[in-house]
Scaffold this motif. Structure first.
Motif, short mmCIF file in Angstrom:
data_model
loop_
_atom_site.label_atom_id
_atom_site.label_comp_id
_atom_site.label_asym_id
_atom_site.label_seq_id
_atom_site.Cartn_x
_atom_site.Cartn_y
_atom_site.Cartn_z
N VAL A 229 0.86 -1.17 0.00
CA VAL A 229 0.00 0.00 0.00
C VAL A 229 0.90 1.23 0.00
O VAL A 229 1.78 1.36 0.86
CB VAL A 229 -0.93 0.02 1.22
CG1 VAL A 229 -1.81 1.26 1.21
CG2 VAL A 229 -1.79 -1.25 1.26
N VAL A 230 0.70 2.11 -0.97
CA VAL A 230 1.57 3.27 -1.15
C VAL A 230 0.80 4.54 -0.82
O VAL A 230 -0.29 4.78 -1.36
CB VAL A 230 2.08 3.34 -2.60
CG1 VAL A 230 2.92 4.59 -2.82
CG2 VAL A 230 2.88 2.09 -2.94
N GLY A 231 1.37 5.34 0.07
CA GLY A 231 0.75 6.61 0.42
C GLY A 231 1.63 7.77 0.04
O GLY A 231 1.71 8.17 -1.12
N ARG A 232 2.37 8.31 1.01
CA ARG A 232 3.12 9.54 0.81
C ARG A 232 4.17 9.44 -0.31
O ARG A 232 4.54 10.46 -0.89
CB ARG A 232 3.81 9.93 2.13
CG ARG A 232 2.84 10.30 3.25
CD ARG A 232 3.59 10.51 4.56
NE ARG A 232 4.18 9.27 5.04
CZ ARG A 232 5.22 9.21 5.88
NH1 ARG A 232 5.79 10.32 6.30
NH2 ARG A 232 5.69 8.04 6.27
N GLY A 233 4.64 8.24 -0.61
CA GLY A 233 5.68 8.09 -1.61
C GLY A 233 5.31 8.56 -3.00
O GLY A 233 6.18 8.87 -3.81
#
Length: 373
Positions: A229-233
């Motif tokens: 799960v990718v957020g801030r990247g």
């Protein structure tokens, strides 16, 4: 890796865009989906707002015509209201996938018992997940869970919560490998993702400190998780999803756009937002992304400031035209944190919240009618 499934959908690559308030609206999701496959989740919305047909929330859950599956994240504290919200989603065909938020560390959420506070109340947590699963199941809508390790290091809940979610029928569990008290500070504890993977039979997805595609591969290798799960990247770097698609396919290429190519993506982002809203509101909404896109590039403070105050596409076009398109991608930024970082802090909880883990009482005023915070 085994194939990651979400109901009738194959998730390839096994990548999920994390819901981010004020970020993962329909325009940003369209931009990211152009880069690569995966699951792209809209901003978190509250169950009571869905159940009560809050106009602002109904606008937030708009999906593009070609979004498939349509993924919606719900936040709620009351199992009965959760069931009502999911019933409306089913009856009106509002989404194809429901994710439940048990990871938000924001004080206005946790002080009412919501977000990352809920798993401590294990029976209440189980009842909320079961309410969503049981209501969605006849329509074939999968329900997933996103959570943190726990409230703090003295109140860890992730393994127990994962087992409960599995027992009541959640399709997968995603773990942001920090506690609520850590917020977005320090380094994510990937070992916890591995521990959860060992404990569960359903898929486990890992979240935390994926800044580059190779971080995702390393997380999978080190933890055995079934997806990421990718957020801030991806803030200011929607091409990260192209890199992730290449990485999971075993291809070495990575996208490192020069400033001219970044400018083209910035304009497309603003255009998508303008089409989804109005030009004025779309360009204003885009302002928050300017610093993320330009991070590491040698762009003067005056030009940066002007872009972050633009109010029309014409004005934005003029400013983008002033960028030196030949400036190469700043490789020094690779692997560096993006978005908000902060210090650990106190987790605000309702009075007596930690006293009885089996208490199922919903705190008074726990349900919030405004979404996206």
């Amino acid at each position: 890796m085994t194939e990651l499934r979400l109901g009738r959908y194959t998730v390839d690559p096994p990548v999920v865009l994390a819901p981010m308030a004020g970020i993962t609206n329909v325009g940003f999701r369209q931009l990211c989906r152009e880069q690569g496959g995966g699951i792209y989740v809209c901003e978190m919305v509250t169950t009571i707002a869905i159940a009560h047909r809050n106009p602002k929330t109904d606008r937030m859950i708009a999906f593009a015509p070609d979004e498939n599956p349509r993924s919606l994240q719900l936040f709620g504290v009351d199992p009965e209201i959760t069931a009502k919200a999911v019933r409306r989603i089913v009856d009106e065909n509002l989404a194809d996938h429901i994710d439940l938020n048990f990871g938000c560390p924001v004080p206005k959420v946790t002080r009412k018992g919501g977000g990352s506070a809920i798993p401590w109340k294990r029976k209440l947590f189980g009842a909320i997940v079961a309410a969503a699963v049981d209501t969605a199941k006849p329509a074939g809508i999968p329900v997933t869970v996103k959570m943190r390790k726990g409230i703090d290091d003295d109140h860890l809940t992730y393994v127990e919560a994962g087992l409960i979610a599995q027992e009541v029928g959640a399709t997968w569990v995603a773990l942001h490998a920090r506690t609520a008290a850590e917020r977005y500070s320090g380094t994510a504890d990937w070992d916890a993702i591995g521990t959860l993977k060992q404990a569960l039979d359903i898929p486990v997805l890992g979240n935390g400190d994926i800044w580059e595609a190779d971080d995702a591969l390393r997380m999978v290798a080190e933890t055995g998780c079934d997806g990421v799960v990718v957020g801030r990247g991806c803030l200011g770097r929607p091409w990260l999803f192209a890199d992730l698609e290449a990485a999971f396919a075993g291809r070495p290429e990575r996208v490192m756009p020069n400033l001219g190519q970044v400018a083209v993506i910035m304009r497309r982002h603003a255009e998508f937002l303008s089409l989804a809203m109005t030009e004025k509101f779309g360009v204003v909404d885009f302002r928050k992304h300017v610093a993320w896109y330009l991070k590491g590039f040698p762009v003067g403070s005056e030009l940066r400031r002007s872009m972050a105050m633009a109010s029309s596409m014409m004005e934005l076009d003029d400013l983008l035209g002033k960028l030196d398109g030949e400036v190469p991608f700043p490789v020094s930024e690779l692997g560096q944190p993006r978005g908000r970082t902060n210090s650990p802090g106190k987790v605000f909880l309702p009075a007596g919240w930690l006293d009885d883990r089996d208490d199922m009482c919903v705190p008074e005023g726990a349900e919030m009618d405004d979404s996206g915070g």
